[in-house]
Each structure stands twice: as structure tokens, then as C-alpha cells.
Design an enzyme around this catalytic site. Structure first.
Site, PDB file in Angstrom:
ATOM      1  CE  LYS A 176      37.343  35.090  50.895  1.00 28.11           C
ATOM      2  NZ  LYS A 176      36.257  34.711  50.850  1.00 28.11           N
ATOM      3  CD  GLU A 182      44.799  37.102  36.734  1.00 28.46           C
ATOM      4  OE1 GLU A 182      44.677  36.911  38.536  1.00 28.46           O
ATOM      5  OE2 GLU A 182      44.167  36.435  36.502  1.00 28.46           O
ATOM      6  N   GLY A 236      34.108  35.702  47.101  1.00 31.47           N
ATOM      7  CA  GLY A 236      34.001  36.461  46.054  1.00 31.47           C
ATOM      8  C   GLY A 236      33.021  37.615  45.684  1.00 31.47           C
ATOM      9  NE  ARG A 237      30.506  31.839  42.778  1.00 32.23           N
ATOM     10  CZ  ARG A 237      31.807  31.503  44.145  1.00 32.23           C
ATOM     11  NH1 ARG A 237      32.685  31.671  44.155  1.00 32.23           N
ATOM     12  NH2 ARG A 237      31.484  29.835  44.362  1.00 32.23           N
ATOM     13  CD  GLU A 322      34.498  32.323  40.364  1.00 31.40           C
ATOM     14  OE1 GLU A 322      34.020  32.661  42.011  1.00 31.40           O
ATOM     15  OE2 GLU A 322      35.632  31.524  40.290  1.00 31.40           O
ATOM     16  CG  HIS A 352      19.478  43.603  14.728  1.00 35.00           C
ATOM     17  ND1 HIS A 352      19.092  44.362  13.568  1.00 35.00           N
ATOM     18  CD2 HIS A 352      19.297  44.680  15.837  1.00 35.00           C
ATOM     19  CE1 HIS A 352      18.223  45.002  14.000  1.00 35.00           C
ATOM     20  NE2 HIS A 352      18.122  44.960  15.281  1.00 35.00           N
ATOM     21  CE  LYS A 461      42.793  31.316  40.841  1.00 35.62           C
ATOM     22  NZ  LYS A 461      42.508  31.712  41.884  1.00 35.62           N
TER      23      LYS A 461
HETATM   24  O1  F6P Z   1      40.042  32.827  40.377  1.00 36.57           O
HETATM   25  C1  F6P Z   1      38.372  33.008  41.139  1.00 36.57           C
HETATM   26  C2  F6P Z   1      38.797  34.023  42.297  1.00 36.57           C
HETATM   27  O2  F6P Z   1      39.053  33.297  43.081  1.00 36.57           O
HETATM   28  C3  F6P Z   1      36.916  34.417  42.294  1.00 36.57           C
HETATM   29  O3  F6P Z   1      36.523  33.503  43.131  1.00 36.57           O
HETATM   30  C4  F6P Z   1      37.542  35.750  43.374  1.00 36.57           C
HETATM   31  O4  F6P Z   1      36.180  36.604  42.832  1.00 36.57           O
HETATM   32  C5  F6P Z   1      38.387  35.987  42.245  1.00 36.57           C
HETATM   33  O5  F6P Z   1      39.230  34.993  42.588  1.00 36.57           O
HETATM   34  C6  F6P Z   1      39.274  37.494  42.789  1.00 36.57           C
HETATM   35  O6  F6P Z   1      40.262  36.525  43.754  1.00 36.57           O
HETATM   36  P1  F6P Z   1      40.488  37.874  44.907  1.00 36.57           P
HETATM   37  O7  F6P Z   1      39.484  38.936  45.326  1.00 36.57           O
HETATM   38  O8  F6P Z   1      40.667  36.793  46.124  1.00 36.57           O
HETATM   39  O9  F6P Z   1      41.766  38.647  44.206  1.00 36.57           O
END
Ligand code: F6P
Length: 495
Positions: A176, A182, A236-237, A322, A352, A461
Site C-alpha cells: 500500500k 521487508e 491494509g488488512r 491489528e 492433539h 520500525k
Molecule cells: O506494519 C503494519 C502494516 O502497516 C500493516 O497494516 C500493513 O498491512 C503492512 O504493514 C504492509 O504495509 P504495506 O502494504 O504498506 O507494505
């Protein structure tokens, strides 16, 4: 609990029919909970939900801390009602057409070979929804294989790179913000690998992007015609319905993806229009409120008795925790209690593993069982055993067992809800996920918190970026707590 579930059943033969709800997709059985009707909330609480629901569907800027609306319901509308919908429809057609090419293996790579592998690079909301549904909708997939790479641990990407063929692979960089550490690191490594394999000019054929920041994706080197945008009013979620679902489209095709949206739209309409006593997200939120707020329960266990729903829990964990794991209310005042821990695993594996604690441990837990009545595989023997296990577990929790041996005693009277889906299809999955989304909104209204921001992820972060130079340069940081400094020194010696 003051009431005994077994007695409640004995005193009311109609308990099951009174406390269940049925629709085209599922049966929801609330009868094994300590309740006597589905009217679980008082007038003031219902009003709060009503206001939240109206503000949500009305497009108000309910994410007030970020001054944004939350309008993911627009992503699954089937009719254009205004200009915003028109824009959504245009982008939807674009990413569905693009994804459908990959689904039908009609998209060509740099060397002319058809694309048959997709690697989705994204994390959190840019990963968990499409990954869950890729797994859940396996029976609806074509021949295009999708890998999901999220973790910054280079092992994740390297393991995928050893399995794929550059000539037939499309990387989708899904972010987003297009600033997530990452995702950018994984995308950069993937880009370098692709150039090594096929040369400098191949990138336009092998990369696509999904982001609200089109310019950043362009700056990364992705061809503009392959960048699919969305809007800051999509959290995002809550984004899998947007172009964030592109990797899923490559796997299941545009037709099935549209069915997914239709299922979600059914949940939107039901949430908006159903009377409160038949409104599933409101009832689910009411049950949680009953146990977590009123009775001090500690966590929610989700046990889906379906191999296809194996990744439901990680998806729900982001969606619920979240969203509702907040420390202050909408006015900035500390809240006594907000979202609780959600955890779980598929049944019967979970039986189990941690079910011992559920049956005899001292934690106060609420269990949500999920089953599927119709299977696509042909082995009826498995299906009957699977569902007998599910029904036996909720019954065992409730009836318990008397014994002269304390170790063999089960106190019983432990509550659970059971959701029985008719089948796993794109429509039913759309309905289920959107229902959970609305439940989160209802719960947030009861907690009086904003479910649409996530500042809790920012501090880590920031500190990561502060520590990074010391780790990169193998230098010893000053002014750090002795634990963090000691860990860094150990890493320098042993890394
Ligand atoms: O770190 C949390 C977050 O902001 C989530 O809310 C989001 O889904 C995820 O990181 C990834 O963010 P992006 O889509 O901006 O890379």
C-alpha cells in the site's frame, strides 16, 4: 459462570432453534454459550453499533487519527453509484484483465515463454488475505502457481528463487505504502536476481506492482501500465478485495474473483439491512462482548475443521488484533480493555496439541469452531470422522465428565460457538471474510476505539532503523540499554 450450559439445554428443548441463525452460506450455532437470547447488547450499545455502521457506509472519516474514511465495502459493490465507484470499477477491470491473462497463461515473459508462476512480494495485509484464499480456494485454481514471500529473512525469498524459472515468472510487488522495509528489500533482491538471469531489459515483462503510491512503484522501475492503484480509504488488512488480490486473480481467474466480491457484497448488504437480532456480525460481537468484557475471559480460540482453512487464523489475527488491539479510545483516553488475543489451529491437529488446556486448563477461553458440511474430495469416511470430531469437541467442552480421579475430571460448562459453512467457494469465502470485518467494526464500536489505524507497529520500525547502522557497521552503540547492547556485541562476535 453462574449459569450451567447443560441445565440451560435441559430447561429449554427449543434452545438450539432459538439460538441459531441460518442463511445461504452457513448455520451459526450460539446455543452452547451462556446466553438466553440473541439480544445480547443493551440499547446504548446497539446505538453505538448503529452509529458506527452508518458512519462506515456513509463514508465518514471514521479513521479519525489518520483523517480517512474506511470504505472497503466499495471494493465489492456490483453497481456504480457515484464517481468513486466508477474509479473502483475501472481499476478493477484493469487488474482483473491483467490477472486473467496470467490465469490463462496468455501473458508472455521477456523470452516469449508464457508466465506460469507468480511471486507475490508483500507483508501483512498485502500478503495474508491473498495467501489465505489461495490456499482456501485451491479447488478453483487454474495452472498458475503462486508463491508468497513476506518475511525479511532472506531465506524466504531464496527458497522460492531456487524453485522457479525466471523466464516464466511474474513478481507482483504489493505494498500500500511502497515504503515497507521487508517488501522493498525482497523486491530489490528479486529484481537483481531477475536481471542476473535475463538481463537489464527484462524487468518490464516480469514485474508488476500494486500500491496507493504509483510514483514510488515507477521509481522502483516497474512499467506504469503494470502498476495497479488503490486508495487511502482502504486499510491494509481490509485490502484483499482491491488490486492487492491480483496474485489471487492470477491463480483463480477473474470470474472466481468476481464471485468472491459478490459473496462479500452479500455480507455488506446483510450487515447494513438485517434486523439487529438476525445481524450476524452484531451477534458475534455481542458474544465476544459477553465473555471478554463482562466475564473476564482472556482469549479466543478459532478451530477450523477444514484443511482448506488452515491459514484463516493468521489472516484473522491481523484483521482482529491489528484493528482492535488499542490502548486508547476515540477521544484519546486509556481504555480498560480492548481486543483480546485470537489464536488457534485447524482441527483435528489442534486436538492433539493445545486442546488439553482448553478442556482442563485454568485459562478462560472462548472457542469458535468452524466446519464445512460439503467437501469436494470423495472420501466420505474422512468427512464423517472430521465432523464427528468437531461436534464431539464442543459437546465435551460443555458436558464435561465426572470422575473419582481428579486428573480425569472435566469441569465442563465451557462455551463455544459453531459456524457450519455449507461449502468453501469464492462466494462463501467472500461472505465469511467480510462478516469478520464487520464484526471487528462492531467490537470497536463497543470498545469505543478506532479499528482502522495501527500506530502500535511504528515504534519497532523506527528503532529498527536506528539500530541498523550499528549492526551493518559492526560498531558498538552508545547510550543503549545493556541488554540490546549486549545482544549486538554477541552478534558482532558470532555473526
Ligand atoms: O506494519 C503494519 C502494516 O502497516 C500493516 O497494516 C500493513 O498491512 C503492512 O504493514 C504492509 O504495509 P504495506 O502494504 O504498506 O507494505
Amino acid at each position: 459462570m453462574a449459569q450451567d450450559l447443560n441445565q440451560l439445554f435441559q430447561s429449554d428443548p427449543d434452545r438450539f432453534s432459538k439460538l441459531t441463525l441460518e442463511n445461504d452460506f452457513l448455520l451459526a450455532d450460539f446455543s452452547k454459550n451462556h446466553i438466553e437470547s440473541l439480544h445480547l447488547l443493551n440499547k446504548e450499545q446497539l446505538e453505538r453499533i448503529e452509529i458506527a455502521r452508518n458512519n462506515f457506509f456513509g463514508g465518514e472519516r471514521i479513521n479519525h487519527s489518520e483523517d480517512r474514511a474506511a470504505m472497503h465495502f466499495r471494493l465489492r459493490r456490483s453497481e456504480v453509484k457515484d464517481e468513486i465507484d466508477q474509479e473502483v470499477f475501472t481499476v478493477r477491470d484493469q487488474f482483473l484483465n491483467f490477472g486473467d491473462l496470467a490465469f490463462h497463461q496468455k501473458m508472455k515473459g521477456f523470452s516469449g515463454q508464457p508466465i506460469s508462476t507468480v511471486v507475490n512480494i508483500g507483508i501483512g495485509g498485502s500478503d495474508l488475505g491473498p495467501k489465505f484464499l489461495y490456499d482456501a480456494l485451491r479447488d478453483f485454481r487454474g495452472g498458475t502457481k503462486v508463491y508468497f514471500v513476506s518475511n525479511i529473512d532472506g531465506q524466504a525469498l531464496h527458497d522460492v528463487l531456487t524453485e522457479i524459472n525466471a523466464e516464466t515468472t511474474l513478481f507482483i510487488v504489493c505494498s500500500k505504502t511502497f515504503t515497507t522495509q521487508e517488501t522493498l528489500q525482497n523486491a530489490l533482491t528479486a529484481k537483481r536476481w531477475m536481471i542476473q538471469q535475463l538481463g537489464e531489459n527484462c524487468i518490464s515483462h516480469h514485474f508488476a506492482a500494486v500500491s496507493t503510491h504509483v510514483q514510488l512503484a515507477k521509481d522502483f522501475g516497474i512499467d506504469e501500465s503494470r502498476i495497479f492503484g488503490f486508495w487511502d480509504w482502504v486499510g491494509g488488512r481490509y485490502s484483499l478485495w482491491s488490486a492487492v488480490g491480483l496474485s489471487l486473480v492470477c491463480a483463480i481467474g477473474a470470474t472466481h474473483f468476481r464471485e468472491l466480491l459478490q459473496g462479500a457484497e452479500c455480507a455488506d448488504l446483510a450487515f447494513e439491512q438485517d434486523p439487529i437480532e438476525k445481524n450476524l456480525p452484531v451477534i458475534l460481537a455481542g458474544i465476544d462482548h459477553h465473555y471478554f468484557q463482562k466475564n473476564g475471559f482472556n482469549s479466543k480460540v478459532v478451530a477450523a475443521y477444514s484443511h482448506r482453512l488452515a491459514l484463516l487464523v493468521p489472516f484473522l489475527q491481523q484483521l482482529v488484533m491489528e484493528s482492535n488491539g488499542k490502548g486508547v479510545d476515540v477521544d484519546g483516553n486509556p481504555v480498560h480493555r480492548s481486543g483480546v488475543v485470537w489464536w488457534g489451529a485447524p482441527g483435528t491437529d489442534a486436538q492433539h496439541s493445545f486442546f488439553q488446556l482448553i478442556h482442563q486448563g485454568t485459562e478462560k477461553l472462548h472457542v469458535e469452531f468452524i466446519g464445512v458440511t460439503h467437501q469436494t474430495h470423495s472420501s466420505q469416511e474422512h468427512q464423517t470422522k472430521l465432523l464427528s470430531n468437531l461436534f464431539a469437541q464442543s459437546r465435551a467442552l460443555m458436558i464435561g465428565q465426572k470422575s473419582t480421579s481428579p486428573e480425569k475430571t472435566f469441569l465442563g460448562n465451557r462455551p463455544s460457538t459453531t459456524l457450519l459453512l455449507k461449502a468453501i467457494t469464492p462466494r462463501s469465502m467472500g461472505y465469511l471474510v467480510a462478516t469478520y470485518e464487520h464484526r471487528v467494526l462492531c467490537e470497536a464500536a463497543l470498545f469505543n476505539i478506532n479499528p482502522f489505524d495501527q500506530f502500535g507497529v511504528e515504534l519497532g520500525k523506527k528503532l529498527c532503523n536506528e539500530l541498523l547502522p550499528f549492526i551493518q557497521n559492526a560498531s558498538n552503540p552508545q547510550n543503549l540499554d545493556s541488554s540490546t547492547a549486549g545482544l549486538i556485541q554477541y552478534l558482532h562476535k558470532n555473526g
